[in-house]
Motif scaffolding. Structure first.
Motif, PDB file in Angstrom:
ATOM      1  N   GLU A 253     -27.542 -17.928 -63.712  1.00 24.57           N
ATOM      2  CA  GLU A 253     -27.657 -18.106 -62.262  1.00 24.57           C
ATOM      3  C   GLU A 253     -26.545 -18.989 -61.701  1.00 24.57           C
ATOM      4  O   GLU A 253     -26.124 -18.816 -60.553  1.00 24.57           O
ATOM      5  CB  GLU A 253     -29.023 -18.702 -61.915  1.00 24.57           C
ATOM      6  N   ASP A 254     -26.042 -19.913 -62.513  1.00 22.52           N
ATOM      7  CA  ASP A 254     -24.977 -20.793 -62.048  1.00 22.52           C
ATOM      8  C   ASP A 254     -23.680 -20.041 -61.774  1.00 22.52           C
ATOM      9  O   ASP A 254     -22.851 -20.483 -60.972  1.00 22.52           O
ATOM     10  CB  ASP A 254     -24.702 -21.896 -63.076  1.00 22.52           C
ATOM     11  N   VAL A 255     -23.485 -18.905 -62.422  1.00 25.39           N
ATOM     12  CA  VAL A 255     -22.264 -18.120 -62.223  1.00 25.39           C
ATOM     13  C   VAL A 255     -22.160 -17.671 -60.772  1.00 25.39           C
ATOM     14  O   VAL A 255     -21.068 -17.533 -60.233  1.00 25.39           O
ATOM     15  CB  VAL A 255     -22.243 -16.904 -63.174  1.00 25.39           C
ATOM     16  N   PHE A 256     -23.312 -17.476 -60.126  1.00 23.15           N
ATOM     17  CA  PHE A 256     -23.340 -16.938 -58.763  1.00 23.15           C
ATOM     18  C   PHE A 256     -23.879 -17.942 -57.742  1.00 23.15           C
ATOM     19  O   PHE A 256     -24.204 -17.565 -56.621  1.00 23.15           O
ATOM     20  CB  PHE A 256     -24.178 -15.654 -58.743  1.00 23.15           C
ATOM     21  N   ASP A 257     -23.946 -19.192 -58.132  1.00 24.74           N
ATOM     22  CA  ASP A 257     -24.422 -20.244 -57.230  1.00 24.74           C
ATOM     23  C   ASP A 257     -23.242 -20.759 -56.411  1.00 24.74           C
ATOM     24  O   ASP A 257     -22.292 -21.318 -56.954  1.00 24.74           O
ATOM     25  CB  ASP A 257     -25.042 -21.375 -58.048  1.00 24.74           C
ATOM     26  N   VAL A 258     -23.292 -20.562 -55.110  1.00 23.20           N
ATOM     27  CA  VAL A 258     -22.158 -20.921 -54.254  1.00 23.20           C
ATOM     28  C   VAL A 258     -21.853 -22.415 -54.316  1.00 23.20           C
ATOM     29  O   VAL A 258     -20.715 -22.832 -54.077  1.00 23.20           O
ATOM     30  CB  VAL A 258     -22.440 -20.482 -52.800  1.00 23.20           C
ATOM     31  N   THR A 259     -22.839 -23.243 -54.663  1.00 25.87           N
ATOM     32  CA  THR A 259     -22.611 -24.687 -54.740  1.00 25.87           C
ATOM     33  C   THR A 259     -22.006 -25.105 -56.075  1.00 25.87           C
ATOM     34  O   THR A 259     -21.671 -26.272 -56.260  1.00 25.87           O
ATOM     35  CB  THR A 259     -23.935 -25.457 -54.539  1.00 25.87           C
ATOM     36  N   GLU A 261     -19.360 -23.270 -57.686  1.00 25.81           N
ATOM     37  CA  GLU A 261     -18.210 -22.411 -57.939  1.00 25.81           C
ATOM     38  C   GLU A 261     -17.154 -23.079 -58.809  1.00 25.81           C
ATOM     39  O   GLU A 261     -16.499 -22.424 -59.618  1.00 25.81           O
ATOM     40  CB  GLU A 261     -17.582 -21.952 -56.624  1.00 25.81           C
ATOM     41  N   THR A 262     -16.971 -24.364 -58.632  1.00 26.31           N
ATOM     42  CA  THR A 262     -15.977 -25.066 -59.447  1.00 26.31           C
ATOM     43  C   THR A 262     -16.363 -25.002 -60.915  1.00 26.31           C
ATOM     44  O   THR A 262     -15.540 -24.679 -61.784  1.00 26.31           O
ATOM     45  CB  THR A 262     -15.833 -26.527 -59.003  1.00 26.31           C
ATOM     46  N   SER A 271     -11.340 -13.922 -59.482  1.00 24.26           N
ATOM     47  CA  SER A 271     -12.277 -13.523 -58.436  1.00 24.26           C
ATOM     48  C   SER A 271     -11.548 -13.363 -57.110  1.00 24.26           C
ATOM     49  O   SER A 271     -10.460 -13.918 -56.901  1.00 24.26           O
ATOM     50  CB  SER A 271     -13.380 -14.580 -58.256  1.00 24.26           C
ATOM     51  N   PHE A 272     -12.199 -12.619 -56.208  1.00 24.63           N
ATOM     52  CA  PHE A 272     -11.781 -12.667 -54.810  1.00 24.63           C
ATOM     53  C   PHE A 272     -12.368 -13.932 -54.217  1.00 24.63           C
ATOM     54  O   PHE A 272     -13.581 -14.111 -54.196  1.00 24.63           O
ATOM     55  CB  PHE A 272     -12.264 -11.436 -54.044  1.00 24.63           C
ATOM     56  N   GLU A 273     -11.497 -14.810 -53.749  1.00 16.89           N
ATOM     57  CA  GLU A 273     -11.933 -16.115 -53.239  1.00 16.89           C
ATOM     58  C   GLU A 273     -12.378 -15.990 -51.786  1.00 16.89           C
ATOM     59  O   GLU A 273     -11.593 -16.116 -50.853  1.00 16.89           O
ATOM     60  CB  GLU A 273     -10.779 -17.124 -53.360  1.00 16.89           C
ATOM     61  N   SER A 274     -13.647 -15.719 -51.623  1.00 17.99           N
ATOM     62  CA  SER A 274     -14.213 -15.630 -50.282  1.00 17.99           C
ATOM     63  C   SER A 274     -14.298 -17.028 -49.676  1.00 17.99           C
ATOM     64  O   SER A 274     -14.563 -18.005 -50.375  1.00 17.99           O
ATOM     65  CB  SER A 274     -15.596 -15.000 -50.348  1.00 17.99           C
ATOM     66  N   ILE A 275     -14.077 -17.117 -48.373  1.00 16.34           N
ATOM     67  CA  ILE A 275     -14.094 -18.433 -47.734  1.00 16.34           C
ATOM     68  C   ILE A 275     -14.669 -18.307 -46.331  1.00 16.34           C
ATOM     69  O   ILE A 275     -14.396 -17.355 -45.608  1.00 16.34           O
ATOM     70  CB  ILE A 275     -12.673 -19.041 -47.707  1.00 16.34           C
ATOM     71  N   ARG A 276     -15.520 -19.256 -45.966  1.00 13.68           N
ATOM     72  CA  ARG A 276     -16.156 -19.186 -44.655  1.00 13.68           C
ATOM     73  C   ARG A 276     -15.391 -19.936 -43.575  1.00 13.68           C
ATOM     74  O   ARG A 276     -15.731 -19.857 -42.396  1.00 13.68           O
ATOM     75  CB  ARG A 276     -17.600 -19.683 -44.742  1.00 13.68           C
ATOM     76  N   TYR A 367     -19.055 -15.689 -45.613  1.00 12.69           N
ATOM     77  CA  TYR A 367     -19.694 -16.284 -46.786  1.00 12.69           C
ATOM     78  C   TYR A 367     -18.667 -16.969 -47.673  1.00 12.69           C
ATOM     79  O   TYR A 367     -17.510 -16.561 -47.734  1.00 12.69           O
ATOM     80  CB  TYR A 367     -20.406 -15.205 -47.610  1.00 12.69           C
ATOM     81  N   GLU A 368     -19.128 -17.989 -48.375  1.00 13.08           N
ATOM     82  CA  GLU A 368     -18.270 -18.725 -49.294  1.00 13.08           C
ATOM     83  C   GLU A 368     -18.335 -18.181 -50.725  1.00 13.08           C
ATOM     84  O   GLU A 368     -17.470 -18.455 -51.544  1.00 13.08           O
ATOM     85  CB  GLU A 368     -18.687 -20.204 -49.301  1.00 13.08           C
ATOM     86  N   THR A 369     -19.336 -17.366 -51.019  1.00 13.59           N
ATOM     87  CA  THR A 369     -19.553 -16.898 -52.375  1.00 13.59           C
ATOM     88  C   THR A 369     -18.409 -16.002 -52.841  1.00 13.59           C
ATOM     89  O   THR A 369     -18.109 -14.989 -52.202  1.00 13.59           O
ATOM     90  CB  THR A 369     -20.869 -16.096 -52.456  1.00 13.59           C
ATOM     91  N   ASN A 370     -17.797 -16.353 -53.963  1.00 12.10           N
ATOM     92  CA  ASN A 370     -16.714 -15.544 -54.501  1.00 12.10           C
ATOM     93  C   ASN A 370     -17.243 -14.231 -55.062  1.00 12.10           C
ATOM     94  O   ASN A 370     -18.388 -14.152 -55.518  1.00 12.10           O
ATOM     95  CB  ASN A 370     -15.967 -16.304 -55.602  1.00 12.10           C
TER      96      ASN A 370
END
Length: 494
Positions: A253-259, A261-262, A271-276, A367-370
């Motif tokens: 689950e941590d792989v997809f946790d937006v908090t 990402e580091t 990844s595609f670095e999505s940014i809000r 969204y911030e999620t990569n």
């Protein structure tokens, strides 16, 4: 900080009104002749070569998931044509609903736009006086991107145009298709050069959104797997694994946790670095998943309820498999009320939510999620499949797949499988591990399993699905064929 990818093209115009007519006098105009002069020009040109990835990952790449046995769309705005295999070479439904941006049409356009920009970098940057180490890296990134774009094209369309020179005249843009083998030969050449030029991954100085040497190896491994070059796929996958640069996170689950990402960069190779933030680039993909009308607290502030997982796919998981936690049969709405599965979506009582793209703090649809393109779990499974193809289901092949299974709290794969049984188990493992990551359709087509497995993926929204052999590859967009007199349609679609 994240890498913000965008493209800016500037010209400065002096404008005056004379006799009610608009006249323009160009004082400064950026052209290919006067632009590639400085290190800053080189960096800007490279950013331009990355930019089509953002357009592709806005929805076009993930639209192929609607063809699979994992994900299905709400049957609107032409998305159901993928699920029902009713699209045509003109992509008529997509045009009618102005949805070409989430179709293979956009993937074709974006990839060739990216290839053209990468070609200009490779053509012009070598002559720029700048730091040689950085120049080498820039050229390595451009080679990586050109290989990536060609790979995206050939796995989607089959025989495509290989373009390795910038278009300096109109005639340069008109090229014939190459065979799949020729496309892969160019991909191999570019990735071999990229591996030599790119720096190794550094957790201390990560380059967000940029490929490392290991990312080039990982892409090489996956491309070779698709090319059924299993010896090369194994060699490259093991090079990534043995580098020690990446590791599987303890909790999937941590792989997809937006908090987190580091931390997740330990597994997410590219990844595609999505940014809000604004300016920046995000993706519509995040909003497609999640409850309708932005009802889900954890999913984000703009979700459409446009894509769900099949109940049959959800049921295929072992109840102890941690990866099933990335699916949900209920959610908490903004009133704090638990919404049961029967009420998730009005199109079916069996809607299953995908939780890989959540960002509760999204700014509307930003969204911030990569969006993961390739990660270490994928590489382990490539190594397992390739080892089985080369040598058989050896103890090493078992260990590669079992590393992924153990992370998900599953027992080791049963021993004593035949080579084909083992490969089938790896393909199934890939389905559970990589669902909704724009991977499954290509696993089904490269193994020819789409003809037997997809018809089994039905529900009350799509009770019958009948893919045909011609659907292994998408048709080349008719507009592109009409624009290029040397380009011909895939034989199955003529």
């Amino acid at each position: 900080m994240k890498k913000i990818i965008f493209y800016t093209f500037i010209s400065i115009l002096g404008i005056s009104l004379v006799s009610c007519e608009l006249e323009e006098e160009v004082f400064s105009n950026i052209t290919s002749e006067n632009f590639y002069r400085t290190s800053g020009d080189a960096e800007t040109a490279l950013i331009a070569a990355y930019d089509p990835i953002a357009t592709m990952y806005n929805a076009a790449v993930h639209s192929v998931d609607f063809c699979t046995d994992q994900i299905y769309p709400r049957p609107v705005v032409a998305r159901d044509t993928y699920t029902l295999f009713s699209y045509d070479p003109n992509y008529s439904a997509q045009k009618s609903f102005s949805r070409e941006f989430e179709s293979p049409v956009q993937l074709w356009r974006s990839c060739y736009s990216g290839i053209e920009r990468a070609n200009w970098v490779l053509f012009k940057v070598p002559a720029i006086a700048m730091d040689e180490a950085r120049k080498t890296s820039i050229l390595g990134e451009a080679l990586f991107l050109r290989a990536f774009y060609h790979w995206m094209l050939t796995k989607t369309f089959g025989e495509v145009v290989v373009k390795i020179n910038p278009s300096q005249s109109e005639s340069d843009a008109y090229l014939e298709k190459s065979s799949v083998n020729e496309v892969y030969a160019q991909i191999y050449m570019d990735l071999n050069a990229a591996i030599q030029a790119l720096p190794a991954y550094s957790q201390q100085v990560p380059q967000f959104g940029r490929p490392s040497k290991e990312a080039a190896m990982a892409l090489f491994a996956k491309a070779a797997l698709y090319n059924e070059d299993f010896t090369k796929a194994l060699q490259m996958a093991e090079s990534v694994i043995n580098s020690g640069s990446y590791r599987l996170l303890d909790n999937i689950e941590d792989v997809f946790d937006v908090t987190k990402e580091t931390m997740a960069r330990a597994e997410n190779i590219w990844s595609f670095e999505s940014i809000r933030a604004v300016p920046g680039r995000s993706s519509q993909v995040h909003s497609l998943f999640g409850p309708p009308n932005s009802q889900g607290i954890e999913y984000g502030n703009s979700s459409f309820g446009s894509a769900f997982a099949y109940q049959k796919f959800y049921d295929s998981f072992d109840p102890n498999d941690d990866r099933r936690k990335l699916l949900a049969t209920s959610f908490i709405n903004r009133a704090g009320v638990v919404v049961p599965q029967a009420s998730i979506t009005p199109i079916t009582t069996e809607g299953v939510l995908v939780r890989k793209f959540r960002d509760p703090n999204s700014i509307g649809g930003a969204y911030e999620t990569n969006l993961t393109i390739i990660r270490l779990a994928d590489v382990y499974l490539i190594a397992a499949e390739a080892e089985a193809k080369v040598t058989g289901p050896t103890s090493k092949a078992y260990e590669y797949i079992n590393i992924v299974r153990r992370r998900s709290k599953l027992n080791n794969l049963p021993s004593g499988l035949t080579a084909q049984q083992f490969v089938d188990a790896v393909i199934q493992e890939r389905s559970w591990e990589l669902f909704a990551e724009a991977d499954r359709w290509f696993d089904l087509t490269r193994t020819r399993k789409f003809l037997t497995l997809v018809p089994l993926a039905t529900n009350n929204v799509f009770p019958t699905r009948t893919p045909m052999a011609k659907h292994r590859y998408f048709p080349i967009p008719l507009d592109e064929i009409q624009a290029n007199p040397k380009l011909v349609q895939n034989p199955a679609w003529e």
